[in-house]
Design a protein around this motif. Structure first.
Motif, PDB file in Angstrom:
ATOM      1  N   LEU A 323      38.848  36.044  37.008  1.00 47.34           N
ATOM      2  CA  LEU A 323      37.498  36.599  36.895  1.00 47.34           C
ATOM      3  C   LEU A 323      37.574  38.117  36.932  1.00 47.34           C
ATOM      4  O   LEU A 323      38.469  38.710  37.559  1.00 47.34           O
ATOM      5  CB  LEU A 323      36.614  36.114  38.045  1.00 47.34           C
ATOM      6  CG  LEU A 323      36.488  34.596  38.243  1.00 47.34           C
ATOM      7  CD1 LEU A 323      35.713  34.298  39.524  1.00 47.34           C
ATOM      8  CD2 LEU A 323      35.805  33.957  37.040  1.00 47.34           C
ATOM      9  N   GLY A 324      36.618  38.751  36.282  1.00 47.62           N
ATOM     10  CA  GLY A 324      36.575  40.211  36.292  1.00 47.62           C
ATOM     11  C   GLY A 324      35.310  40.719  35.646  1.00 47.62           C
ATOM     12  O   GLY A 324      34.382  39.962  35.319  1.00 47.62           O
ATOM     13  N   THR A 328      38.355  44.919  33.875  1.00 52.31           N
ATOM     14  CA  THR A 328      38.755  45.081  35.274  1.00 52.31           C
ATOM     15  C   THR A 328      38.902  43.722  35.947  1.00 52.31           C
ATOM     16  O   THR A 328      37.907  43.018  36.163  1.00 52.31           O
ATOM     17  CB  THR A 328      37.714  45.917  36.048  1.00 52.31           C
ATOM     18  OG1 THR A 328      37.521  47.175  35.393  1.00 52.31           O
ATOM     19  CG2 THR A 328      38.173  46.155  37.480  1.00 52.31           C
ATOM     20  N   PRO A 329      40.135  43.305  36.274  1.00 51.38           N
ATOM     21  CA  PRO A 329      40.316  41.994  36.930  1.00 51.38           C
ATOM     22  C   PRO A 329      39.909  42.068  38.406  1.00 51.38           C
ATOM     23  O   PRO A 329      40.127  43.083  39.076  1.00 51.38           O
ATOM     24  CB  PRO A 329      41.814  41.730  36.776  1.00 51.38           C
ATOM     25  CG  PRO A 329      42.430  43.093  36.702  1.00 51.38           C
ATOM     26  CD  PRO A 329      41.417  43.985  36.018  1.00 51.38           C
ATOM     27  N   VAL A 330      39.317  40.993  38.896  1.00 47.49           N
ATOM     28  CA  VAL A 330      38.917  40.912  40.309  1.00 47.49           C
ATOM     29  C   VAL A 330      39.588  39.715  40.985  1.00 47.49           C
ATOM     30  O   VAL A 330      40.131  39.828  42.082  1.00 47.49           O
ATOM     31  CB  VAL A 330      37.378  40.820  40.439  1.00 47.49           C
ATOM     32  CG1 VAL A 330      36.989  40.653  41.907  1.00 47.49           C
ATOM     33  CG2 VAL A 330      36.704  42.043  39.836  1.00 47.49           C
ATOM     34  N   VAL A 331      39.553  38.565  40.327  1.00 41.92           N
ATOM     35  CA  VAL A 331      40.162  37.341  40.856  1.00 41.92           C
ATOM     36  C   VAL A 331      41.207  36.866  39.861  1.00 41.92           C
ATOM     37  O   VAL A 331      40.943  36.801  38.657  1.00 41.92           O
ATOM     38  CB  VAL A 331      39.090  36.242  41.071  1.00 41.92           C
ATOM     39  CG1 VAL A 331      39.743  34.935  41.521  1.00 41.92           C
ATOM     40  CG2 VAL A 331      38.049  36.701  42.086  1.00 41.92           C
ATOM     41  N   GLN A 332      42.369  36.526  40.377  1.00 40.68           N
ATOM     42  CA  GLN A 332      43.452  36.088  39.493  1.00 40.68           C
ATOM     43  C   GLN A 332      44.076  34.787  39.996  1.00 40.68           C
ATOM     44  O   GLN A 332      44.352  34.629  41.186  1.00 40.68           O
ATOM     45  CB  GLN A 332      44.527  37.172  39.387  1.00 40.68           C
ATOM     46  CG  GLN A 332      44.041  38.438  38.676  1.00 40.68           C
ATOM     47  CD  GLN A 332      45.139  39.483  38.536  1.00 40.68           C
ATOM     48  OE1 GLN A 332      45.794  39.818  39.507  1.00 40.68           O
ATOM     49  NE2 GLN A 332      45.348  39.971  37.321  1.00 40.68           N
ATOM     50  N   CYS A 352      37.333  41.412  47.502  1.00 44.74           N
ATOM     51  CA  CYS A 352      38.364  40.492  47.005  1.00 44.74           C
ATOM     52  C   CYS A 352      37.820  39.530  45.959  1.00 44.74           C
ATOM     53  O   CYS A 352      38.592  38.755  45.377  1.00 44.74           O
ATOM     54  CB  CYS A 352      38.994  39.721  48.161  1.00 44.74           C
ATOM     55  SG  CYS A 352      37.884  38.524  48.920  1.00 44.74           S
ATOM     56  N   GLY A 353      36.521  39.521  45.729  1.00 42.73           N
ATOM     57  CA  GLY A 353      35.975  38.703  44.649  1.00 42.73           C
ATOM     58  C   GLY A 353      35.165  37.494  45.081  1.00 42.73           C
ATOM     59  O   GLY A 353      34.875  36.617  44.266  1.00 42.73           O
ATOM     60  N   LYS A 354      34.744  37.437  46.345  1.00 42.33           N
ATOM     61  CA  LYS A 354      33.981  36.284  46.813  1.00 42.33           C
ATOM     62  C   LYS A 354      32.648  36.171  46.067  1.00 42.33           C
ATOM     63  O   LYS A 354      32.292  35.111  45.536  1.00 42.33           O
ATOM     64  CB  LYS A 354      33.738  36.378  48.326  1.00 42.33           C
ATOM     65  CG  LYS A 354      35.014  36.424  49.158  1.00 42.33           C
ATOM     66  CD  LYS A 354      34.733  36.423  50.635  1.00 42.33           C
ATOM     67  CE  LYS A 354      33.977  37.645  51.093  1.00 42.33           C
ATOM     68  NZ  LYS A 354      34.744  38.891  50.981  1.00 42.33           N
TER      69      LYS A 354
END
Length: 501
Positions: A323-324, A328-332, A352-354
């Motif tokens: 996700l991003g 820009t990536p946020v969750v990988q 952290c992407g919650k």
């Protein structure tokens, strides 16, 4: 060491119907690590503002100390300043080396002083303000809900820092933090104010014992009042009979009554009337004693949750999820599944992407998604947003916009400790805790397969947190939640998803 003495404090806002404080008197010590506990709307922040001299009041507050308030309000223009320049604007005589010393204790680099304040995270802003205010000698810091928007790691660091300090007043609804770093509590009960040595747990144990004792006393008084009522009824009947018999003599009906019996019946009537008055006095005394009990008892009303059952067991499945936002990536590479009945706690540091994961599940177009994210068909979600800025206008207009039954909605708010007088105020005038309760009530009245709550407890008082815990444990909804209150999380979660920066 000095004391803050409050005597006969009475205060109410011009627009309020009732007094927030009425003839309140208590004494606290500026050497204490003092925790301030109370329901939303009981006047905690108001009391801090009274200490700061912001409002006029009746009574007296005497002290010989200087107060600082956290969080210090920062205007939009001030936010654009370098943090060091903002610090100088807020406290012109601050000593840089002392601030740097405090920042080091908070595991923060002094470099953040030379970044624009508006670019700092919530955690960094908290560290800067605490370092600035605790760098001042002989000041008593009023700390108002410092944990809002702080992740568990930041709260642990805050705990460790406050444990090294003395002389502060901490307003917090985080039971873990209150247990870890205060040695006295100031409690704004429903009808009284109490000062006690100890932390939240020790106070709450004492409160439960006192409430149980008063409940037992009230039950005994109810039985006694019932017996007194029956005795008073019989005595009144006998007294009336005696009173009637002392007057006159019917020679036909009472032909055998001696002529000298009037004095006897007069004396008996007087005794019976006195006995009647004594019973009525005892009954009134018992009623007054009964009314004095349980005034501070917290009657936590039961809430209900209209959960729905889905035909599929797995509601969400993610595998290799990325996700991003744009590039820009946020969750990988996130993999998990959520089944019916699961209560999954999303854990991780801020950023952290919650919330990004929640947005992806809700289908927000701003989030770019790659990898596998499957939602069960026909899945109905009830969502609580951590942001309350959209809670504006009149309550009736808000209710109509949600298509929820007005009487049920207001009943839920009453159970969440809303006074009826609050229904006439504009939502902008509500406290942050009251706004969050508006969102909670909306979610509770929305039947759903899955409940997604993003930091639902920010600004929510301790007793309402316990109320929600009882609700979840009773109805066992399928729940995906973000929450930094570790007491709540550890009690509610059946599983966790650890997310990394």
């Amino acid at each position: 060491m000095s004391q803050i003495q409050v005597s006969n404090l009475t205060f109410s806002y011009d627009t309020a119907y009732d007094n927030i404080f009425e003839n309140a008197s208590f004494t606290i010590d500026t050497d204490w690590k003092l925790g301030l506990i109370g329901r939303n709307g009981k006047g905690k922040t108001t009391f801090l503002n009274l200490l700061l001299g912001k409002y006029e009041f009746n009574g007296s507050i005497s002290h010989s100390t200087c107060f600082d308030y956290f969080p210090c309000p920062v205007t939009q223009a001030q936010g654009k300043l370098l943090t060091a320049d903002l610090a100088e604007e807020l406290i012109p005589d601050f000593e840089l080396w002392k601030v740097c010393r405090e920042l080091d204790s908070l595991n923060a680099s002094a470099d953040i002083l030379y970044r624009p304040y508006e670019t700092l995270s919530h955690g960094e802003r908290t560290k800067v303000m605490l370092a600035l205010f605790f760098s001042r000698d002989n000041h008593f810091l009023l700390i108002d809900e410092p944990t809002n928007h702080l992740d568990i790691g930041a709260r642990t660091l805050l705990r460790d820092y406050l444990c090294t300090k003395k002389g502060f007043l901490l307003v917090s609804h985080d039971r873990w933090l209150l247990n870890e770093c205060v040695d006295h509590v100031l409690v704004f009960n429903r009808s009284s104010i109490r000062v006690e040595k100890g932390n939240f747990d020790s106070w709450y144990i004492n409160k439960e014992r006192q409430d149980s004792f008063e409940q037992a006393e009230q039950d005994k008084l109810k039985k006694e009042i019932s017996k007194l009522k029956e005795s008073a009824r019989r005595t009144a009947m006998w007294a009336d009979t005696a009173e009637n018999r002392k007057i006159g003599r019917d020679p036909i009906k009472e032909h055998d009554r001696p002529h000298g019996a009037r004095a006897f019946w007069g004396a008996k009537s007087a005794r019976m009337q006195q006995q009647r008055k004594n019973l009525e006095h005892r009954q009134q005394t018992a009623l007054e004693e009964k009314e004095s009990l349980l005034k501070d008892a917290e009657s936590v009303s039961v809430l209900k949750l209209p959960t729905l059952t889905h035909h599929k067991q797995i509601l969400i499945r993610a595998e290799g999820l990325n996700l991003g936002y744009g590039d820009t990536p946020v969750v990988q590479n996130l993999t998990f599944s959520l089944k019916q009945g699961d209560r999954i706690w999303l854990q991780g540091a801020n950023g952290c992407g919650k919330s990004t994961l929640i947005k992806a599940i809700l289908g927000k177009p701003s989030v770019s998604v790659s990898g596998e994210l499957q939602l069960a068909s026909g899945l109905i979600v009830s969502y609580i947003n951590q942001d309350t800025s959209h809670v504006t206008g009149r309550l009736e207009d808000y209710i109509r916009s949600t298509d929820i039954d007005e009487s049920l909605f207001k009943a839920i708010l009453r159970r969440l400790d809303f006074a009826r007088t609050q229904f006439d105020k504009r939502l902008e005038d509500y406290s942050e805790g009251q706004k969050k309760k508006i969102l909670i009530a909306t979610s509770l009245l929305t039947p759903a397969h899955l409940y997604i709550w993003d930091e639902p407890l920010n600004y929510i008082d301790i007793f309402s947190r316990m109320q929600l815990e009882n609700l979840i444990l009773t109805h066992c909804p399928t729940l995906l939640f973000v929450e930094h209150d570790r007491t709540f999380g550890e009690k509610m979660a059946t599983g966790t998803i650890e997310m990394k920066l």
